[in-house]
Write an enzyme that holds these catalytic residues in place. Structure first.
Site, PDB file in Angstrom:
ATOM      1  N   SER A   1      56.336 -19.515  33.460  1.00  0.00           N
ATOM      2  CA  SER A   1      57.775 -19.643  33.256  1.00  0.00           C
ATOM      3  C   SER A   1      58.458 -20.360  34.400  1.00  0.00           C
ATOM      4  O   SER A   1      59.638 -20.644  34.314  1.00  0.00           O
ATOM      5  CB  SER A   1      58.422 -18.271  33.074  1.00  0.00           C
ATOM      6  OG  SER A   1      57.638 -17.244  33.555  1.00  0.00           O
TER       7      SER A   1
ATOM      8  N   HIS B   1      55.688 -23.537  27.448  1.00  0.00           N
ATOM      9  CA  HIS B   1      56.406 -22.309  27.785  1.00  0.00           C
ATOM     10  C   HIS B   1      57.016 -21.700  26.521  1.00  0.00           C
ATOM     11  O   HIS B   1      57.989 -22.228  25.987  1.00  0.00           O
ATOM     12  CB  HIS B   1      57.483 -22.656  28.829  1.00  0.00           C
ATOM     13  CG  HIS B   1      58.294 -21.495  29.288  1.00  0.00           C
ATOM     14  ND1 HIS B   1      59.570 -21.612  29.763  1.00  0.00           N
ATOM     15  CD2 HIS B   1      58.001 -20.169  29.340  1.00  0.00           C
ATOM     16  CE1 HIS B   1      60.030 -20.438  30.091  1.00  0.00           C
ATOM     17  NE2 HIS B   1      59.096 -19.534  29.845  1.00  0.00           N
TER      18      HIS B   1
ATOM     19  N   GLU C   1      59.166 -24.788  25.393  1.00  0.00           N
ATOM     20  CA  GLU C   1      59.564 -25.791  26.388  1.00  0.00           C
ATOM     21  C   GLU C   1      58.278 -26.491  26.853  1.00  0.00           C
ATOM     22  O   GLU C   1      57.321 -25.829  27.270  1.00  0.00           O
ATOM     23  CB  GLU C   1      60.229 -25.034  27.560  1.00  0.00           C
ATOM     24  CG  GLU C   1      61.020 -25.874  28.508  1.00  0.00           C
ATOM     25  CD  GLU C   1      61.793 -24.982  29.519  1.00  0.00           C
ATOM     26  OE1 GLU C   1      61.266 -23.926  29.948  1.00  0.00           O
ATOM     27  OE2 GLU C   1      62.912 -25.362  29.887  1.00  0.00           O
TER      28      GLU C   1
ATOM     29  N   ASN D   1      64.592 -21.314  32.757  1.00  0.00           N
ATOM     30  CA  ASN D   1      64.772 -20.260  33.756  1.00  0.00           C
ATOM     31  C   ASN D   1      65.640 -20.669  34.935  1.00  0.00           C
ATOM     32  O   ASN D   1      66.202 -19.811  35.615  1.00  0.00           O
ATOM     33  CB  ASN D   1      63.418 -19.723  34.217  1.00  0.00           C
ATOM     34  CG  ASN D   1      62.872 -18.741  33.205  1.00  0.00           C
ATOM     35  OD1 ASN D   1      63.611 -17.889  32.706  1.00  0.00           O
ATOM     36  ND2 ASN D   1      61.605 -18.857  32.865  1.00  0.00           N
TER      37      ASN D   1
END
Ligand code: 3HC
Length: 302
Positions: A124, A158, A170, A208
């Site tokens: 992540s 991701h 992602e 993130n």
């Protein structure tokens, strides 16, 4: 024209909530046979039980025929070592967020798996470029043909939790990733029923880098006594139509995962806006990890 992903056999390393979800959508939606490995038998048992529960729920809701559910379940096989994955066309690593662990694993992927297998990570926030640098064969340089070919197969894929429900993947390119690897990884995510966005390989990627400061600010609001836990979450559920408030979401993701992503963002950018709150650090020290440990900002008894 869409590119064929060419994945006839997938490996998934890690049977936690992310690995299980990835194996589930790969077997059910992309209809690809999946080998899954985790060194924890308990994790494997939990993961398989979750898959069975999700398939049974879809059958009972009429979303899936019983035979389709059985076919999907039959596509998933547990294996007891990386060696047993040597014929996979792609491996997706979904273990804990630890750079050294990931680099060690990717080195063994490169040594064990076929030389044309795609090596994907569900990280992540960790640099895909650094992970890719770990796969260069011993005695070869990054600029050599072998070095470029090895690192060119590494890519970030991701997924979001819960993987069967969230529509996004992602896609992150290391600076070494080849266009062919990127195209095939994207095609595979699409075959799993996902929409794909792309991000540069920056700490936290797009998702993130935006989500974690939001969660951290919510924790700081609680720490400062600006509002109660319930009012912070209600503000976002009812005021902004988020399905979960930021503290609920932090518990759902796992407070240890949130902390480790925030540390990667902070060390990777030296920007104080990413500095994790003291309260988050203390909660992780206390092993209050959110939903998975039964206690975080909320308490859970399931
Ligand atoms: N696994 C699989 N399916 C699940 C699930 C799980 N853990 N939890 C819920 N679902 C399914 C349910 O079975 C149900 O499916 P159905 O419509 O076929 O019956 C559907 O989701 C809705 O579930 P519920 O009605 O029980 O509950 P909600 O409507 O409250 O939805 C939720 C639950 C989908 C988790 C919703 O609260 C939500 O979207 N929350 C936000 C999740 C989010 O933001 N995730 C991203 C986290 S960030 C991340 O993953 C990136 C990482 O790098 C940190």
């Amino acid at each position: 024209m869409s590119v064929a992903h060419g994945i006839k056999l997938l490996g998934v390393l890690g049977a936690g909530q992310m690995g299980t979800g990835i194996a589930f959508v790969s077997a059910l939606r992309a209809k690809v046979p999946v080998l899954i490995h985790d060194r924890s038998q308990e994790q494997i048992t939990k993961g398989l039980a979750l898959m069975d529960k999700l398939l049974a729920k879809d059958v009972s809701k009429g979303k899936l025929q019983a035979a389709e559910a059985q076919e999907a379940r039959d596509r998933v096989r547990i294996v007891d070592s990386l060696d047993a994955m040597r014929d996979v066309d792609m491996i997706i690593e979904a273990v804990t967020e630890n750079m050294d662990l990931k680099r060690t694993l990717f080195k063994s992927f490169a040594e064990t798996l076929r030389p044309d297998a795609i090596l994907a990570t569900n990280t992540s926030s960790i640099s895909i470029t650094k992970i890719a640098a770990a796969v260069i064969p011993s005695g070869k340089t990054a600029a050599s043909k072998e070095g470029k070919e090895a690192a060119g197969r590494v890519v970030g894929l991701h997924f979001f939790n819960p993987v069967p429900v969230m529509k996004l993947v992602e896609l992150i390119s290391a600076i070494q990733t080849t266009p062919d690897t990127l195209d095939r990884a994207r095609a595979f995510a699409e075959a799993c029923g996902k929409e794909v966005t792309t991000s540069q390989d920056v700490p936290g990627f797009v998702s993130n880098a935006l989500l974690m400061p939001f969660i951290n600010e919510a924790i700081m609001c609680l720490e400062k006594g600006t509002a109660t836990r319930d009012d912070i979450d209600k503000t976002f559920r009812l005021g902004m139509n988020h399905p979960m408030g930021p503290l609920q979401l932090a518990d759902f993701i796992g407070l240890d995962t949130c902390l480790s992503i925030q540390q990667t963002l902070y060390t990777g950018t030296s920007d104080s806006k990413y500095r994790p709150s003291v309260l988050l650090e203390r909660m992780v020290d206390a092993q209050w990890l959110g939903r998975k440990s039964g206690k975080g900002f909320y308490e859970y008894d399931d």
